[in-house]
Write a protein that holds these residues in place. Sequence first.
Motif, mmCIF file in Angstrom:
data_model
loop_
_atom_site.group_PDB
_atom_site.id
_atom_site.type_symbol
_atom_site.label_atom_id
_atom_site.label_comp_id
_atom_site.label_asym_id
_atom_site.label_seq_id
_atom_site.Cartn_x
_atom_site.Cartn_y
_atom_site.Cartn_z
ATOM 1 N N SER A 1 -33.018 -103.997 -8.053
ATOM 2 C CA SER A 1 -33.647 -104.263 -7.053
ATOM 3 C C SER A 1 -35.032 -103.441 -6.968
ATOM 4 N N GLN B 1 -39.332 -106.280 3.020
ATOM 5 C CA GLN B 1 -38.207 -106.804 2.727
ATOM 6 C C GLN B 1 -37.413 -106.220 1.558
ATOM 7 N N LYS C 1 -36.448 -102.788 1.878
ATOM 8 C CA LYS C 1 -35.163 -102.541 2.714
ATOM 9 C C LYS C 1 -33.870 -102.913 1.882
ATOM 10 N N ALA C 2 -34.189 -103.871 1.213
ATOM 11 C CA ALA C 2 -32.972 -104.594 0.481
ATOM 12 C C ALA C 2 -32.527 -103.463 -0.380
ATOM 13 N N GLU D 1 -30.658 -100.576 1.368
ATOM 14 C CA GLU D 1 -29.486 -100.975 1.729
ATOM 15 C C GLU D 1 -28.525 -100.985 0.518
ATOM 16 N N LYS D 2 -28.841 -101.370 -0.554
ATOM 17 C CA LYS D 2 -27.867 -101.433 -1.780
ATOM 18 C C LYS D 2 -27.797 -99.816 -2.420
#
Length: 121
Positions: free
Chosen positions: A23, A78, A81-82, A85-86
Amino acid sequence: MDTITAAIVVALANLSKDAIKDSYNALKTALKTKFGSDSDLTEAVEGLEKKPDSEARQAMVQEEVEIAKANEDSEIVQLAKALLEKADSDESSVNKYNVEFQGEVKGAQIGDKNQQENTFN
């Protein structure tokens, strides 16, 4: 701290985890593609990679994010944010405790980021 800078800081602390690394690389590639490999933002990120605990370098990334208006780019936000979250959902980042109590226990707390209020008579 803005979302993009926070994601970069979190990622640098967790690059040993493949999901985080993937990511992070996606976010970094997007930054280079949108703002250029030689941009001040990219250079600030690369500087932070060398000293991820440096508050001055974190502030520099945040400043460059604001100057480049990267926080207004929906794709970049985005990806950030991803990444966050991970990092939040990564089970390997959860500390595990093995605790054995002996005798009378009047209030105990095990774990991280907990709050506890005890009243004893």
